[in-house]
Write a protein that holds these residues in place. Structure first.
Motif, PDB file in Angstrom:
ATOM      1  N   GLY A   1      -5.688  38.857 -95.468  1.00 43.39           N
ATOM      2  CA  GLY A   1      -6.231  37.570 -94.977  1.00 43.39           C
ATOM      3  C   GLY A   1      -7.714  37.615 -94.759  1.00 43.39           C
ATOM      4  N   PHE A   2      -8.501  38.479 -95.467  1.00 44.49           N
ATOM      5  CA  PHE A   2      -9.975  38.450 -95.130  1.00 44.49           C
ATOM      6  C   PHE A   2     -10.615  37.491 -95.911  1.00 44.49           C
ATOM      7  N   ALA A   3     -10.124  37.007 -97.348  1.00 43.12           N
ATOM      8  CA  ALA A   3     -10.618  36.111 -98.045  1.00 43.12           C
ATOM      9  C   ALA A   3     -10.553  34.906 -97.345  1.00 43.12           C
ATOM     10  N   THR A   4      -9.370  34.548 -96.822  1.00 42.97           N
ATOM     11  CA  THR A   4      -9.173  33.263 -96.107  1.00 42.97           C
ATOM     12  C   THR A   4      -9.775  33.134 -95.096  1.00 42.97           C
ATOM     13  N   GLU A   5     -10.129  34.181 -94.077  1.00 39.19           N
ATOM     14  CA  GLU A   5     -11.058  34.101 -92.930  1.00 39.19           C
ATOM     15  C   GLU A   5     -12.563  34.020 -93.388  1.00 39.19           C
ATOM     16  N   ALA A   6     -12.961  34.709 -94.225  1.00 38.81           N
ATOM     17  CA  ALA A   6     -14.260  34.317 -94.652  1.00 38.81           C
ATOM     18  C   ALA A   6     -14.613  33.106 -95.395  1.00 38.81           C
ATOM     19  N   ALA A   7     -13.367  32.541 -96.136  1.00 31.86           N
ATOM     20  CA  ALA A   7     -13.876  31.000 -96.739  1.00 31.86           C
ATOM     21  C   ALA A   7     -13.901  30.061 -95.604  1.00 31.86           C
ATOM     22  N   ARG A   8     -13.014  30.175 -94.394  1.00 33.41           N
ATOM     23  CA  ARG A   8     -13.360  29.088 -93.523  1.00 33.41           C
ATOM     24  C   ARG A   8     -14.404  29.166 -92.721  1.00 33.41           C
ATOM     25  N   ALA A   9     -15.169  30.360 -92.676  1.00 32.36           N
ATOM     26  CA  ALA A   9     -16.272  30.424 -92.056  1.00 32.36           C
ATOM     27  C   ALA A   9     -17.151  30.036 -93.009  1.00 32.36           C
ATOM     28  N   VAL A  10     -17.194  30.404 -94.103  1.00 30.41           N
ATOM     29  CA  VAL A  10     -18.273  29.391 -95.054  1.00 30.41           C
ATOM     30  C   VAL A  10     -18.297  28.027 -95.262  1.00 30.41           C
ATOM     31  N   ILE A  11     -16.807  27.495 -95.344  1.00 33.93           N
ATOM     32  CA  ILE A  11     -16.661  26.126 -95.493  1.00 33.93           C
ATOM     33  C   ILE A  11     -17.113  25.484 -94.171  1.00 33.93           C
ATOM     34  N   ASP A  12     -16.998  26.064 -93.005  1.00 35.76           N
ATOM     35  CA  ASP A  12     -17.533  25.535 -91.574  1.00 35.76           C
ATOM     36  C   ASP A  12     -19.117  25.367 -91.819  1.00 35.76           C
ATOM     37  N   TYR A  13     -19.800  26.565 -92.097  1.00 39.09           N
ATOM     38  CA  TYR A  13     -21.120  26.503 -92.480  1.00 39.09           C
ATOM     39  C   TYR A  13     -21.673  25.496 -93.430  1.00 39.09           C
ATOM     40  N   PHE A  14     -20.708  25.225 -94.494  1.00 41.69           N
ATOM     41  CA  PHE A  14     -21.286  24.371 -95.767  1.00 41.69           C
ATOM     42  C   PHE A  14     -21.385  22.959 -94.956  1.00 41.69           C
ATOM     43  N   PHE A  15     -20.191  22.470 -94.449  1.00 38.52           N
ATOM     44  CA  PHE A  15     -19.909  21.232 -94.023  1.00 38.52           C
ATOM     45  C   PHE A  15     -21.063  20.793 -92.735  1.00 38.52           C
TER      46      PHE A  15
ATOM     47  N   GLY B   1     -12.482  26.651-107.579  1.00 40.01           N
ATOM     48  CA  GLY B   1     -11.523  26.892-108.704  1.00 40.01           C
ATOM     49  C   GLY B   1     -10.757  28.384-108.659  1.00 40.01           C
ATOM     50  N   ALA B   2      -9.597  28.452-109.284  1.00 39.00           N
ATOM     51  CA  ALA B   2      -8.887  29.606-109.129  1.00 39.00           C
ATOM     52  C   ALA B   2      -8.337  29.789-110.648  1.00 39.00           C
ATOM     53  N   ARG B   3      -8.387  30.859-111.230  1.00 40.64           N
ATOM     54  CA  ARG B   3      -7.666  30.923-112.378  1.00 40.64           C
ATOM     55  C   ARG B   3      -6.221  30.968-112.265  1.00 40.64           C
ATOM     56  N   VAL B   4      -5.365  30.193-113.251  1.00 38.29           N
ATOM     57  CA  VAL B   4      -4.239  29.735-113.351  1.00 38.29           C
ATOM     58  C   VAL B   4      -3.449  31.135-112.964  1.00 38.29           C
ATOM     59  N   ALA B   5      -3.689  32.099-113.733  1.00 35.73           N
ATOM     60  CA  ALA B   5      -3.031  33.427-113.444  1.00 35.73           C
ATOM     61  C   ALA B   5      -3.261  34.166-112.045  1.00 35.73           C
ATOM     62  N   ASN B   6      -4.047  33.527-111.232  1.00 34.59           N
ATOM     63  CA  ASN B   6      -4.383  33.932-110.002  1.00 34.59           C
ATOM     64  C   ASN B   6      -3.878  33.204-108.748  1.00 34.59           C
ATOM     65  N   PRO B   7      -2.402  33.452-108.410  1.00 37.17           N
ATOM     66  CA  PRO B   7      -1.913  32.640-107.220  1.00 37.17           C
ATOM     67  C   PRO B   7      -2.392  33.060-105.822  1.00 37.17           C
ATOM     68  N   ALA B   8      -2.769  34.202-105.915  1.00 34.46           N
ATOM     69  CA  ALA B   8      -3.293  34.600-104.368  1.00 34.46           C
ATOM     70  C   ALA B   8      -4.580  33.801-104.038  1.00 34.46           C
ATOM     71  N   SER B   9      -5.533  33.632-105.225  1.00 38.60           N
ATOM     72  CA  SER B   9      -6.892  32.697-104.979  1.00 38.60           C
ATOM     73  C   SER B   9      -6.461  31.358-104.647  1.00 38.60           C
ATOM     74  N   ARG B  10      -5.398  30.883-105.359  1.00 36.64           N
ATOM     75  CA  ARG B  10      -4.787  29.699-105.154  1.00 36.64           C
ATOM     76  C   ARG B  10      -4.527  29.429-103.735  1.00 36.64           C
ATOM     77  N   SER B  11      -3.535  30.450-103.150  1.00 35.28           N
ATOM     78  CA  SER B  11      -3.272  30.265-101.896  1.00 35.28           C
ATOM     79  C   SER B  11      -4.128  30.305-101.019  1.00 35.28           C
ATOM     80  N   VAL B  12      -5.337  31.028-101.040  1.00 35.24           N
ATOM     81  CA  VAL B  12      -6.536  30.910-100.143  1.00 35.24           C
ATOM     82  C   VAL B  12      -6.898  29.782-100.014  1.00 35.24           C
TER      83      VAL B  12
END
Length: 198
Positions: free
Chosen positions: A113-127, A138-149
């Protein structure tokens, strides 16, 4: 790294350190070079990250840290858990009006869950800091974990594009996503799980 595009001006009060419940996100320094190189030097990471070469050497990390410090075109945060570097996350501008979220974690830190937690913080910062209506990813089609994040963060799928991956030496399909300010605003209740009071 990127073409010479203008980066939007940061507000005077913008933080260069973000904190979440488990993570500290800060600007990388030359003191982090060995840790960045050790984490990034894994083909499984490079094959899912467009601009990471493989093998990834300390010289690559030095160039990256210096570029981030000198050029101010993109924003990068080193992700730390308990003061241990675990990956990178940031925003790059492929075009002046096209901001894109990117991230990678060391293999030992996948699936926690670290990627989701970090992404939410950076998204908040950005907006909070920029006057943009959309953030892309973007997420490589062969990378479902990144797509899930991305989906957990409110991004909506917008199509498939071909992108060149340096480590692969070729182009490969990438699922494209976008997050609007309106959707982000409606999801801001995640702040309770990403922002820690000081």
């Amino acid at each position: 790294m990127l073409q010479d595009f203008r980066t939007p001006t940061l507000r005077e009060a913008c933080p260069r350190v973000l904190e979440t419940e488990r993570l500290l996100l800060r600007s990388p320094t030359l003191a982090d070079v060995k840790a960045i190189a050790r984490l990034a030097n894994d083909r499984r990471i490079a094959e899912n990250t467009r601009r990471l070469p493989h093998p990834y050497s300390p010289d690559h990390a030095v160039d990256f840290v210096r570029t981030m410090a000198d050029e101010h075109r993109d924003i990068a945060f080193l992700i730390e858990n308990n003061f241990v570097p675990i990956g990178m996350i940031g925003i790059c501008w492929r075009e002046p009006e096209l901001a894109e979220l990117g991230y990678w974690l060391g293999i030992d830190y996948w699936g926690q869950g670290f990627a989701t937690e970090a992404a939410r913080a950076v998204i908040d910062y950005f907006f909070d800091e920029f006057d943009f209506e959309l953030l892309y990813a973007g997420a490589r089609v062969a990378n479902p974990a990144s797509r899930s994040v991305l989906e957990k963060c409110g991004f909506r799928w917008s199509g498939v594009e071909l992108h060149r991956f340096e480590a692969l030496g070729s182009s490969t399909p990438v699922d494209s996503f976008r997050l609007s300010r309106g959707v982000w605003s409606s999801l801001k209740n995640w702040a309770n799980s990403t922002k820690r009071p000081r």
